[in-house]
Structure formats: structure tokens, C-alpha cells
Design an enzyme around this catalytic site. Sequence first.
Site: not given
Length: 498
Positions: A222, A247
Site C-alpha cells: 500500500d 500501489e
Amino acid sequence: MRYTTLSTLASFSGLASALTPAQWRTQSIYQVMTDRFARTDGSTSASCDVNNYCGGTYQGLINKLSYIQNMGFTAIWISPIVENIPQSTADGSGYHGYWAQNIYNVNTNFGSASDLVALSNALHNKGMYLMVDIVTNHIAQASSRANFNASAVGAPFSNASMYHTPCDIDYSNQTSIEQCWQGSNNVALADLRTEDTNIQSLFNAWLSQLVSNYTIDGLRIDSAKHVTPSSLSALQSSVNGMHFLGEVYSGDPSYLCPYQNTITGLMNYPQFFYTTQAFQSTSGNTSTLATGINTMKSTCKDVTLMGSFLENHDNPRLPALTSDQSLIRNAVAFSMLQDGIPIVYQGQEQKFYGGSVPYNREALWSSSYSTSSSTTLYPFLTTLNKIRSWAIKKDTAYITYNAWPIYTDAQTIIMRKGNANAQVIGVFTNRGASAKTATMTLGATNSGLGKYQSVMDVVACKSFTTDSKGNLGVTITSGLPQVFYPTSTLKGSGICSQ
Ligand SMILES: *[C@@H]1O[C@H](CO)[C@@H](O)[C@H](O)[C@H]1NC(C)=O
Ligand SMILES: *[C@@H]1O[C@H](CO)[C@@H](O)[C@H](O)[C@H]1NC(C)=O
Ligand SMILES: *[C@@H]1O[C@H](CO)[C@@H](O)[C@H](O)[C@H]1NC(C)=O
Ligand SMILES: *[C@@H]1O[C@H](CO)[C@@H](O)[C@H](O)[C@H]1NC(C)=O
Ligand SMILES: *[C@@H]1O[C@H](CO)[C@@H](O)[C@H](O)[C@H]1NC(C)=O
């Protein structure tokens, strides 16, 4: 040796052995938001307040793995598993998992540590794989930024010197992106100094335990652009041989691609933006999509190791932007058949149409897990997974062959992936469901088809034959996508009764 070859894996199925990047290439991922996928009792009537915990668990997920596997997916990506802040705040609660307060404990709303082990075992027993989402950028606290109290954070991050000074992110300044704080004054997302080697060491030690404790096969990272590239490289080295999907939220290949020099893979955000703009309306631009695909190929290290997605938990779903079912099918088929690992976000198969966060995080059980061909995309996705895995099986070069646009016009993009006699040729259009019939000729040079060669559109199960020069006449009806594959190579697949 933890990271074994595929053949060894098969004989030790269920034992600890993460998948290598090359092994992830051939998988197909279903993204699960753990709190919203299935409840322990399997009930489908429970309501869901989208800002708070709705009751999904690891046990509920274990009981419904066949729903995922029967659609052709071979792996799941689940929400972050660590203990989150318990408070219900003005920004909602930590049901999504991105608000860690103690990385050494599990989030008991989803079940116990042994329930998570049971999920991992259940997947491996089915020949499926587990990808876990991790966050190294921040630690959460239900307080304003100014009142953030490091001493109240669980070990090992309870020292104020481990965090950057709070500031608002200036997205035009990379230092600011890495050092300033995400979140709000309802929930402080205290930004860790990931440039410091002591912070990196803490995460690296934690991660190797995590991977081992839960037999994790792959990782989604993330907020990757919010941490230092050096911390990403260090994290990758700590579990070397594993595949990461980072990400990096950006539509710009020149910004995103360099991150693939730190970790093995990324979410293909630029492709997500090109695909969405091309298919969200009948005035989308398929040339921008074609150019974008080529730019990604030439700029990134290896697009075949990236995650190819159309929807996720952070962006409005495509059906929030258009209700045209032909446009949606084109976009879904396009992202499933491009280079990289397809990722379908739960609810996409149910035609959920939630917009911005948190409305795109609907409880899946409200669909009663229907697999109907008239009301869901479940059979359509099953077909797409089938043809992709068959193409991989028939020619190992398929998966690393870079897909390319072999024909474009104002409203059409035809993509080829694979060598002659084993190529998937996808015809995608944004004409829309109410469009008139359109015809075009696909030349043999680009398609790689031979003269008088039979191909099957595996979506409609209709066969076509090329002419004496190998040209294929293509007719688009009702704006629907078509996926051609050589009929002779389809034999034995069971697809379209072949
Ligand atoms: C910070 O947290 C610690 C540990 O919970 C607590 O003892 C201390 O009183 C807190 N400080 C403030 C200013 O609230
Ligand atoms: C916090 O970190 C600083 C700098 O490394 C160190 O001097 C200090 O002793 C640490 N405090 C605690 C309570 O561990
Ligand atoms: C970029 O952000 C950093 C961190 O907030 C800040 O120190 C620096 O002054 C900023 N640079 C510019 C050019 O604004
Ligand atoms: C892994 O398991 C060991 C033994 O139960 C435990 O001490 C450790 O905290 C666990 N680590 C993580 C990251 O879950
Ligand atoms: C589509 O995009 C291309 C460049 O990517 C541009 O040249 C063309 O004018 C655009 N077409 C439309 C209809 O906007």
C-alpha cells in the site's frame, strides 16, 4: 530453500513456499475486502453501514472459496490483516485494514490468527494462493495530527523519533509525498521515517515472520509512492524471491515505472486510467488507450508482472460512470486479457455500481453470490479466465508475449497477445450497446492468422474463417467485445464445446 520451482510446489502443495514473480504471472487474482466478502454464518441478509465493520470474516471467506475458484481465479488478495485502531471516528472505522495500530497483532474483527492460518491452508489445499496487503507508510491513531502520541502506539513504533513532523502533502513535491501525512485530523496517519534503516529493519524482520507464520504467497504494498524507494528495495530483499504488487497511484508511466526497479511488480494504474477513459462513454478515445499501452511497454521494466485491474476499493466502479453493459463488457475483457496479472475486485462480477469511497465497498453478500448469466458477469469472467489459462497452457510463451494493438480506428482497438496458432485476438469497442453493426478487415500480417484458418469467438461461441490471404472479416454487433482464438488450438479445452 523456501522458494521452490512449480513442479516441486505441486508435490508439496500446502507447504510453505511463496510464489516467484514468474509464477505469479500466470495467476488470476480476485480482490477480497475481508470485512465485506462473507460472514461466518454465510447469511446474506445482514445490512452494511459502509463506514463501519459489516461482519465479514476469514471463516466466511473459507466457506465461499469455491465461488471464487469456480470463476477461474487462482489467488486472492485480502485486506491488511493487522490490528487497527478500534474507534469509530468521523472518518469511519478501520474495517478496510489500512489504519494499523499494532502490526504484531491480527485484526480480530476478521477472526483469530489461527483462522488466518486456516484460510491460508484452505487456499493451498485448493491449489490457490494468498496475497496479503501491507502498509509500511504509517501508523494510525484516532486523534488530530497535533495530538498524535507515539508512546500510545504498540511496539515497535512507540518512539516519536520514528515519525516525520506532520504536514499536508503537496503532490507536486516528491519529498512532501514521502514525508508529509496522509489521513485527516480525525484519524492521524503518522508518517514513519522509512528512509531510516532502523525503521526498515523493523519492517523487514516483521515481514519475514508474517510470511512464514501465515504461509503468504505474495504481497500488495500500500501507499508505495509515499515511502522511500530505498525502503521498498530493502523490503523486497528481506523476502527475496517473492512477488510484490506496489500501489503507486499515478497515471504517468515516467513517474510510475521506475518503482519497478525497487520491487518486482506494480498495480498498472496508467492502464486503469487509459481503459476507463476509453470505455466509460461512447466518446472515449481508443487511440489514447493504444498509445498508452505501447508507452507502458516501452517505459516499464516488465508490464507482464503488473496487476491489470479495472476496479478496486479506492476508485469509483466503472458502472458508476456508465450503465451501458456493452461498454462495461469491453472494459472488463480488455483488462482481463492484457499483459500482467488480471485482478478483479469483489462485486465487479455482480455489476455493483458504487462510486467514490466508501460507496464502492458494498457487502458482497447482498448479491446472494448469484452466478446468473442474465444478471451477473460471473459466467463472462469465467470464460475470460478459461481462455487465458488455456492460452497459457498451450504455449508457455503466451504469458511473456507483449500484447499490442494490431488495429485501431476511432472506436475500436484490436489487441493481439501470443504467437501464431496460439494467439488471443481481442476486439474491443466503445460504440455502445445501441450502436449499428460495424465491419472491418483484420490483415494477416498483424493478426498472424493463416489462409482459410478457423477461429472461434469464445465469448459468443461463434466460428469464423479467414480468406485466401488470411484476412479476417470482423463484424461488431451491439457494441459487444469478441475474443478470437484458433479453433484447432482450442480442441480439448471444453471451451465452446471444443
Ligand atoms: C501518551 O501515551 C502514553 C501511553 O499510553 C500515556 O502514558 C501518556 O499520558 C500519553 N500522553 C498524552 C499527552 O496524552
Ligand atoms: C527514542 O529514540 C531516540 C533516538 O533514537 C533515543 O535517543 C531515545 O532513547 C528513544 N526513546 C525511547 C523511550 O526508547
Ligand atoms: C518539499 O517538501 C519538503 C517536505 O515537506 C519541504 O521540506 C520542501 O521545502 C518542499 N520543497 C519545495 C520546493 O517546496
Ligand atoms: C509469528 O509467530 C511467532 C510465534 O507464534 C510470534 O512470536 C510472532 O510475533 C509472529 N509474528 C508475526 C509478524 O505475526
Ligand atoms: C484521441 O487521442 C489522440 C491522441 O492520443 C488524438 O490525436 C485524437 O485527436 C483523439 N481523438 C478524439 C476524438 O478525441
